[in-house]
Enzyme design. Structure first.
Site, PDB file in Angstrom:
ATOM      1  CG  ASP A  44     -36.109  29.575  10.156  1.00 12.53           C
ATOM      2  OD1 ASP A  44     -34.732  29.609  10.934  1.00 12.53           O
ATOM      3  OD2 ASP A  44     -37.146  29.611  10.616  1.00 12.53           O
ATOM      4  CG  ASP A  45     -33.699  25.961  11.191  1.00 17.09           C
ATOM      5  OD1 ASP A  45     -33.242  27.183  12.022  1.00 17.09           O
ATOM      6  OD2 ASP A  45     -34.360  25.202  11.856  1.00 17.09           O
ATOM      7  CB  CYS A  84     -35.525  31.151  15.426  1.00 18.98           C
ATOM      8  SG  CYS A  84     -35.516  29.703  14.399  1.00 18.98           S
ATOM      9  CG  HIS A 145     -39.977  32.951  16.098  1.00 19.25           C
ATOM     10  ND1 HIS A 145     -39.181  31.789  15.897  1.00 19.25           N
ATOM     11  CD2 HIS A 145     -40.898  32.762  16.995  1.00 19.25           C
ATOM     12  CE1 HIS A 145     -39.584  30.980  17.056  1.00 19.25           C
ATOM     13  NE2 HIS A 145     -40.639  31.360  17.442  1.00 19.25           N
ATOM     14  CG  HIS A 299     -38.016  25.911  10.875  1.00 22.64           C
ATOM     15  ND1 HIS A 299     -38.889  25.037  11.423  1.00 22.64           N
ATOM     16  CD2 HIS A 299     -37.295  26.618  11.911  1.00 22.64           C
ATOM     17  CE1 HIS A 299     -38.761  25.056  12.579  1.00 22.64           C
ATOM     18  NE2 HIS A 299     -37.955  25.914  13.232  1.00 22.64           N
ATOM     19  CG  ASP A 351     -32.361  31.600  11.794  1.00 15.30           C
ATOM     20  OD1 ASP A 351     -31.857  30.792  11.030  1.00 15.30           O
ATOM     21  OD2 ASP A 351     -33.303  31.420  12.184  1.00 15.30           O
ATOM     22  CE  LYS A 376     -33.707  25.124  15.452  1.00 12.29           C
ATOM     23  NZ  LYS A 376     -34.890  24.999  14.442  1.00 12.29           N
TER      24      LYS A 376
END
Length: 600
Positions: A44-45, A84, A145, A299, A351, A376
């Protein structure tokens, strides 16, 4: 020995040989007929520049680098969105998120409350559901999510179990700062402060009203004051309860449809996710399976795991990336230990790009996107959508192969369903089967055009002309960085997609990513011979692309449903108590899972 005896012995040996050959053929055929397993691992991220095999020389990622050395590394692997929720919706369905109603037309571009009614619509089909139909056992460990409930607590219309995952353990929401006391809040913090100031003003007005009555300056009935006070308290509770108890409402762990921890304890979360993922593989080693390990790293809030804290040369963020690498190594080790390597495709990605604006007094908390501009939540800038893409499948994919052609996270759906033997989807897909590219049968993917969205707005188009190494990127608008001259939206923390937050370009900005991957030299008719052609081809592609969002005619090869209702409207995302997953009796939600504090 007579002639007849020799003949009889020879006949027996021929029969025995035929039996052995038939048996051997049967075993080989059984092994070949067994469908492949899939282990998908998403961070994530994570910035593409955070990984050694993508150019990082300060953070140690030997396990991920080894995965790439044993398989295929994609250098132009693209997320369908830089945030996300829409990115993951596109990943699971092989379709742009806007088709599922997950393209935002306002400032809120992701789901904000687990007690909201928005999410991945039940009408969408995920790759997990398609593989489940082919006899696969499917599991999701980690972040989802994409929503839980629609109309009441327990309907689970958006839940992973409803979308094809036989087993789910992890975060139905996401990891965010509110989950770790002391880290502050990152959910509509400015709105929360505004509502708090308004509440103080109302309280002051009520107090003044009471004083005026007590002093006899104005005749005000007690019933009126009581009624206004009750209405004010009701208005206060409507916003205060969702915001103040965010950690309780959003930071939870579920096993399938049961809440097992609320709020979740972060200290042991990495160990639990890793242990659950390994356990899923071990339980299903003798049958075809799909596992999606969707990590909570990197994240924010960042983890402070004892075995990794202070060990990297890139601060706490680097520690977290090195912990990710360790977890990927354990996953690879598990597959190899169980003898599954030659029949298992392993995949590693993020992602979307790194969150470059996220920093505090301790330093940078977000990722590094290498040479690519933006990050992002920055629309179509390359830094927010170009992600790692590594496939490993010994004996099937060539080791050490590097692929430079544009590919997409949406390609996983058609690739997995193809390998599992699933029939073609009745819905229009935006991804393509990657196997010809991964196996080296071709150097070009089928992506001539890619469309990059900022919320629900078409932000940019990528064109890879046939017979050319050039990859042109056309930006119709770009987010306004703040302060001016910065490389991100540091004042607002996230870039937005409309109004005064963006600048529209006429003519559009054009870059050739082949010669200018940093998107630093805007092409003009004087510097690019194909300038007019690029504009014409992308304009035509946009027209055709937009036509796919309308209701299909009966003779169209890919019948479409009406566009899904907007899942990110205020009506859908705001908290509703009757939708809130709860461990215990609502509103007194709370429980703790019994887990070991040592790494599995």
């Amino acid at each position: 020995m007579g002639t007849s005896q020799i003949s009889m012995q020879l006949h027996k040996r021929i029969c025995l040989l035929a039996l052995l050959l038939a048996t051997g053929s049967h075993v080989t055929g059984s092994e070949e007929d067994r469908k492949p397993n899939f282990v998908l691992m998403m961070v994530d991220d994570l910035g593409i520049g955070d990984i050694g095999c993508y150019g990082n020389d300060t953070i140690r990622t030997p396990n991920i680098d080894h995965l790439a050395a044993e398989g295929v590394r994609l250098t132009q692997h693209i997320a369908a969105a830089p945030l996300c929720t829409p990115s993951r919706a596109a990943f699971h369905t092989g379709r742009y998120a806007l088709r599922a109603g997950l393209g935002s037309i306002g400032r809120v571009q992701v789901l904000l409350f687990l007690g909201g009614s928005g999410g991945l619509p039940p009408t969408e089909t995920t790759f997990a559901k398609k593989l489940q139909e082919q006899g696969y056992t499917t599991g999701l460990v980690g972040k989802w999510h994409l929503g839980v409930n629609c109309e009441h607590r327990g309907d689970h219309c958006h839940h992973p179990n409803t979308h094809g995952f036989s087993y789910f353990y992890g975060l139905p929401f996401t990891l965010f700062n509110d989950c770790n006391p002391g880290e502050g809040t990152d959910v509509l913090a400015d709105l929360k402060n505004l509502l708090w100031r308004l509440t103080l003003m109302v309280a002051l007005a009520l107090l003044s009203l009471v004083c005026v009555r007590v002093l006899g300056l104005l005749e005000v009935s007690v019933s009126f004051i009581v009624a206004v006070t009750c209405l004010s308290l009701l208005a206060f509770s409507v916003w205060f309860i969702p915001f103040h108890f965010l950690r309780t409402w959003n930071c939870i762990i579920m096993r399938n449809q049961e809440v097992v921890e609320q709020p979740m304890v972060l200290d042991t979360l990495p160990q639990r996710l890793l242990g659950e993922a390994q356990g899923f593989i071990e339980r299903n080693a003798d049958r075809p399976f799909l596992l999606f390990l969707s990590l909570a790293h990197v994240h924010t809030p960042l983890f402070n795991s004892p075995g990794f804290a202070g060990k990297s040369r890139h601060g706490l963020y680097g520690d977290n990336v090195e912990e990710v690498d360790y977890m990927i190594g354990r996953m690879t080790e598990t597959v190899d230990r169980l003898g599954l390597a030659n029949n298992t495709m392993m995949y590693f990605t993020s992602d979307h790009g790194g969150f470059i604006e996220d920093r505090d007094h301790r330093g940078q908390k977000g990722g590094w996107n290498g040479i690519y501009k933006g990050g992002k939540a920055m629309g179509g800038w390359e830094g927010g959508i170009r992600v790692p893409g590594i496939f490993r499948w010994p004996g099937r994919l060539p080791a050490g192969r590097v692929v430079d052609t544009p590919t997409s996270l949406m390609d996983l759906y058609p690739t997995l369903t193809h390998l599992a033997g699933s029939t073609h989807s009745h819905r229009l897909l935006d991804g393509y089967n990657l196997m010809p590219v991964l196996e080296g049968r071709t150097d070009r993917s089928q992506h001539e055009f890619m469309f990059h969205y900022c919320g629900a707005y078409l932000n940019a188009v990528r064109w890879h002309p046939p017979g050319s190494e050039s990859v042109y990127k056309v930006h119709f608008f770009t987010p306004n960085f703040s302060p001016p001259g910065a490389g991100g939206c540091y004042k607002t923390k996230l870039c937005f997609c409309d109004g005064h937050h963006v600048t529209h370009h006429n003519p559009p900005l054009i870059y050739d990513l082949y010669t200018d991957p940093s998107e630093s030299r805007n092409l003009t008719s004087d510097t690019e011979p194909r300038y007019q052609e690029v504009l014409q081809q992308t304009a035509r592609a946009v027209e055709l692309h937009r036509a796919t969002f309308t209701r299909a005619q009966p003779d169209m090869p890919h019948p479409l449903l009406e566009p899904a209702p907007n899942q990110l409207s205020w009506e859908k995302i705001l908290w509703r108590p009757w939708l809130q997953p709860c461990c215990g009796t609502f509103p007194f939600c709370g429980c703790k899972e019994n887990v070991s504090s040592t790494l599995a």
